[in-house]
Design a protein around this motif. Structure first.
Motif, short mmCIF file in Angstrom:
data_model
loop_
_atom_site.label_atom_id
_atom_site.label_comp_id
_atom_site.label_asym_id
_atom_site.label_seq_id
_atom_site.Cartn_x
_atom_site.Cartn_y
_atom_site.Cartn_z
N HIS A 199 0.82 -1.21 0.00
CA HIS A 199 0.00 0.00 0.00
C HIS A 199 0.86 1.26 0.00
O HIS A 199 1.77 1.41 0.80
N GLN A 200 0.54 2.16 -0.93
CA GLN A 200 1.20 3.47 -0.99
C GLN A 200 0.18 4.50 -1.42
O GLN A 200 -0.65 4.23 -2.29
N GLU A 201 0.26 5.66 -0.83
CA GLU A 201 -0.61 6.76 -1.25
C GLU A 201 0.06 7.50 -2.40
O GLU A 201 -0.14 7.19 -3.55
N ARG A 202 0.93 8.45 -2.07
CA ARG A 202 1.63 9.20 -3.12
C ARG A 202 3.14 9.09 -2.99
O ARG A 202 3.87 9.55 -3.86
N GLU A 203 3.60 8.51 -1.90
CA GLU A 203 5.04 8.43 -1.69
C GLU A 203 5.66 7.34 -2.55
O GLU A 203 4.97 6.42 -3.00
N THR A 204 6.94 7.48 -2.82
CA THR A 204 7.68 6.43 -3.51
C THR A 204 8.65 5.80 -2.53
O THR A 204 9.05 6.42 -1.55
N ILE A 237 13.79 -7.72 10.72
CA ILE A 237 12.32 -7.65 10.69
C ILE A 237 11.72 -8.39 11.88
O ILE A 237 10.78 -7.91 12.53
N LYS A 238 12.27 -9.56 12.18
CA LYS A 238 11.75 -10.35 13.30
C LYS A 238 11.98 -9.68 14.65
O LYS A 238 11.25 -9.96 15.61
N SER A 239 12.97 -8.79 14.70
CA SER A 239 13.22 -8.08 15.96
C SER A 239 12.31 -6.87 16.14
O SER A 239 12.34 -6.20 17.17
N PHE A 240 11.49 -6.60 15.12
CA PHE A 240 10.56 -5.47 15.18
C PHE A 240 9.33 -5.86 15.99
O PHE A 240 8.74 -6.92 15.78
N SER A 241 8.95 -5.01 16.89
CA SER A 241 7.79 -5.28 17.75
C SER A 241 6.61 -4.43 17.31
O SER A 241 6.71 -3.20 17.24
N ILE A 242 5.51 -5.10 16.98
CA ILE A 242 4.29 -4.38 16.60
C ILE A 242 3.47 -4.15 17.86
O ILE A 242 2.93 -5.08 18.46
N SER A 243 3.41 -2.89 18.27
CA SER A 243 2.71 -2.57 19.52
C SER A 243 1.36 -1.91 19.23
O SER A 243 1.14 -1.40 18.15
N ALA A 301 -4.35 -2.23 5.17
CA ALA A 301 -3.96 -1.29 4.12
C ALA A 301 -4.99 -0.18 4.01
O ALA A 301 -6.19 -0.44 4.02
N GLY A 302 -4.52 1.05 3.92
CA GLY A 302 -5.43 2.18 3.78
C GLY A 302 -5.84 2.81 5.09
O GLY A 302 -6.53 3.83 5.09
N THR A 303 -5.43 2.21 6.22
CA THR A 303 -5.76 2.79 7.52
C THR A 303 -4.54 3.53 8.08
O THR A 303 -3.40 3.24 7.71
N ASP A 304 -4.80 4.46 8.97
CA ASP A 304 -3.70 5.19 9.61
C ASP A 304 -2.82 4.23 10.41
O ASP A 304 -1.59 4.35 10.41
N LYS A 305 -3.45 3.28 11.09
CA LYS A 305 -2.69 2.31 11.87
C LYS A 305 -1.77 1.49 10.97
O LYS A 305 -0.62 1.21 11.33
N GLY A 306 -2.28 1.11 9.82
CA GLY A 306 -1.47 0.33 8.89
C GLY A 306 -0.27 1.11 8.39
O GLY A 306 0.85 0.59 8.34
N SER A 307 -0.49 2.37 8.04
CA SER A 307 0.61 3.22 7.56
C SER A 307 1.66 3.43 8.64
O SER A 307 2.87 3.42 8.36
N GLN A 308 1.21 3.58 9.87
CA GLN A 308 2.15 3.79 10.98
C GLN A 308 3.00 2.55 11.22
O GLN A 308 4.21 2.66 11.51
N VAL A 309 2.40 1.38 11.08
CA VAL A 309 3.16 0.13 11.26
C VAL A 309 4.25 0.02 10.20
O VAL A 309 5.41 -0.30 10.51
N ILE A 310 3.90 0.28 8.95
CA ILE A 310 4.87 0.17 7.86
C ILE A 310 6.00 1.18 8.02
O ILE A 310 7.18 0.85 7.85
#
Length: 233
Positions: free
Chosen positions: A149-154, A227-233, A182-191
């Motif tokens: 998912h991407q809005e306008r950024e590359t 990636i595996k060391s990343f914690s999704i809070s 995808a498409g939610t603020d929470k999703g964008s913040q996670v990425i």
């Protein structure tokens, strides 16, 4: 078959002039001799004209479907970017040399292999029995959609690799379960947080990917560990 001058009446003046030179020189006007000077043999029968027309239509259809994508208004309204209907699309990997993330890069080919099939298969599982394993495929689909998912950024190639690999190895599953779609603020913040984390942990591996366009086994292992060391809070 030996053609006559009258068989070339519908050809251009340039071709007719060359044909006259051949005829005057005593050269037989056969398909073989014409091929030597790159002149196609004339169409002399209705059946041949029909065959040529059919081949032309086939070429037109191939051209139309080569790289054709289907954008869905319904998917767009749901927040999916790009709003690509994978079941209706027929695409090929392009060059994309003028973009930060090249579609033909070996790294992308490795991570995106089978992607269209997976998305199309998951799209057909809506309403399937919960114990059929469909829920896992749907979760993987949602993780892949979040990764892409991407809005306008590359993104840089290395950043695309981070996102796709995170979806592939299941790191984004927790985010999907938590509603970070995808498409939610929470999703964008996670990425964004994921990319930032991996950049801090293995910057050399990311630089290598961007410079070589390839994902070596060493760099892939480094990315997976980060990636595996990343914690999704």
């Amino acid at each position: 078959k030996v053609f006559t001058l009258s068989d070339f009446d519908d050809c251009s003046e340039k071709v007719k002039a060359r044909i006259k030179i051949l005829d005057k020189g005593g050269v037989q006007l056969t398909a073989e001799n014409l091929g030597k000077i790159n002149i196609p043999p004339p169409i002399t029968t209705a059946a041949e004209q029909k065959r040529i027309l059919g081949l032309q239509h086939m070429d037109d259809l191939i051209s139309m479907s080569d790289g054709q994508i289907w954008l869905s208004e319904e998917l767009y309204k749901s927040g999916q970017r790009p709003a690509l209907d994978v079941q209706r699309s027929l695409t090929r990997v392009g060059v994309g040399a003028d973009t930060p993330s090249r579609a033909d890069a070996p790294a992308i080919k490795e991570l995106a292999g089978g992607l269209r099939f997976e998305l199309a298969q998951a799209a057909s599982l809506s309403g399937a029995d919960a114990n059929s394993g469909a829920d896992r495929q749907i979760r993987t689909r949602d993780a892949l959609l979040l990764a892409m998912h991407q809005e306008r950024e590359t993104r840089l190639l290395s950043e695309e690799c981070i996102c796709l690999l995170a979806a592939r190895i299941g790191t984004l599953d927790a985010a999907i379960v938590d509603g970070s779609l995808a498409g939610t603020d929470k999703g964008s913040q996670v990425i964004q947080a994921l990319i930032k984390h991996v950049k801090n942990v293995v910057p050399d591996a990311l630089n290598s990917i961007d410079e070589t366009l390839d994902l070596t086994e060493v760099n892939r292992n480094d990315l997976e560990d980060a990636i595996k060391s990343f914690s999704i809070s």
